[in-house]
Enzyme design. Sequence first.
Site, PDB file in Angstrom:
ATOM      1  N   SER A  55       0.849  -1.194   0.000  1.00 15.08           N
ATOM      2  CA  SER A  55       0.000   0.000   0.000  1.00 15.08           C
ATOM      3  C   SER A  55       0.883   1.242   0.000  1.00 15.08           C
ATOM      4  CB  SER A  55      -0.905  -0.026   1.224  1.00 15.08           C
ATOM      5  OG  SER A  55      -1.781  -1.136   1.191  1.00 15.08           O
ATOM      6  N   GLY A  56       0.260   2.396  -0.166  1.00 15.24           N
ATOM      7  CA  GLY A  56       0.996   3.645  -0.236  1.00 15.24           C
ATOM      8  C   GLY A  56       1.171   4.167  -1.641  1.00 15.24           C
ATOM      9  N   HIS A  57       0.635   3.411  -2.646  1.00 13.95           N
ATOM     10  CA  HIS A  57       0.761   3.814  -4.053  1.00 13.95           C
ATOM     11  C   HIS A  57      -0.598   4.175  -4.645  1.00 13.95           C
ATOM     12  CE1 HIS A  57       4.769   2.306  -3.686  1.00 13.95           C
ATOM     13  NE2 HIS A  57       4.390   1.048  -3.577  1.00 13.95           N
ATOM     14  N   LYS A 105       4.523  -6.065 -10.167  1.00 10.79           N
ATOM     15  CA  LYS A 105       5.638  -5.126 -10.261  1.00 10.79           C
ATOM     16  C   LYS A 105       6.922  -5.832  -9.830  1.00 10.79           C
ATOM     17  CE  LYS A 105       4.065  -1.942  -7.463  1.00 10.79           C
ATOM     18  NZ  LYS A 105       3.000  -2.790  -6.922  1.00 10.79           N
ATOM     19  N   ASP A 110       7.156  -9.101  -3.938  1.00 12.50           N
ATOM     20  CA  ASP A 110       5.975  -9.302  -4.783  1.00 12.50           C
ATOM     21  C   ASP A 110       6.166 -10.498  -5.706  1.00 12.50           C
ATOM     22  OD1 ASP A 110       4.781  -7.088  -3.655  1.00 12.50           O
ATOM     23  OD2 ASP A 110       5.259  -5.739  -5.298  1.00 12.50           O
ATOM     24  N   HIS A 220       9.126   3.489  -3.682  1.00 10.33           N
ATOM     25  CA  HIS A 220       9.157   3.189  -2.260  1.00 10.33           C
ATOM     26  C   HIS A 220      10.116   4.125  -1.535  1.00 10.33           C
ATOM     27  CE1 HIS A 220       8.040  -0.696  -4.201  1.00 10.33           C
ATOM     28  NE2 HIS A 220       7.094  -0.614  -3.300  1.00 10.33           N
TER      29      HIS A 220
END
Length: 332
Positions: A55-57, A105, A110, A220
């Site tokens: 998260s955060g994107h 990605k 991931d 990031h």
Amino acid sequence: MRRSIINDPDELIPQALEGLALSHPTLLELHAEHRFLTRKEPARNKVGLVSGGGSGHEPLHAGFVGTGMLDVAVAGAVFASPTALQVLEATRAADSGRGVVQIVKNYTGDVLNFRIAGEISGDDAIETEIVLVDDDLATETEDGGGPGRRGTAATVIVEKVCGAAAEEGATLAEVAEIGRRAAASARTMSLALSAGTHPGDEEPQFTLGDDEVELGVGIHGERAAQRVPFTDADGLTDMLLDPLLAELELGHGDMVLAIVNSLGSTYPLELNVVARALHHRLGEAGIEVSRSLVGPYVTSLDMHGVSITLMPLDDEMRRLWDAPVRTPALTW
């Protein structure tokens, strides 16, 4: 001190996912246990598409769940991969009998967890294909060593064209091939004027002087290989375009899809000035910006920065990009 509008930091992701689902009740359904979102009305008799990551994107990835794009998006913690179990359950939810394309990605966690989930899915007789997105030109290596290029804003393109192909009834192999072709031809460069700050943290991930720019920053907050002097918007745009044009070998008569992307706190006035510079620069070179997006699509918390993604367009990719889409973050 950086303040955030949150309750308990440990509940930030589940509460945000719940809020997104509640805000789009006709489009999304929340699966709270494994922290993923699906289409409210699951698609049938088509290849499923699942993507996700840290998260955060936002709006990546949950904002792109819906007709013409993803079937499922799975969310990890801030800048951390979802677990293999989360991805497995999301892959199961995406399957309607014709297999699932996992759009990933290129980050170690991931890739590892999606591959594990894909292998286990085979035990459920769910056929899967992975499409790896690795568009970040700043992490290109001459010898091809290391983990390779990072995955950034080209993920939006891959999710869109794969989604369109799946809606048209393409096979699992065909959808995956389209995604890989898009990923192979798209490249991104990013810069930041200031870093993002993790929710609950007091300090940003890195600090810059007033006259410094982080050129080639990651989504990031990964530090770039170089810092360059600050300049005006046209100059900053050139810093991003120069390596992209050289890498893609674009020239007179070519057509491209361009994404001018906010990395978090860059506001529309700034983005539109960059878009203006991009159009003028490419136009002077005889390169047509045939399709474009300008806005926050793949962010990095509150980073003040911008990325530019370019992908050459052929007739098929343009058709798939233009196909109808209805998601919280992208609709036409």
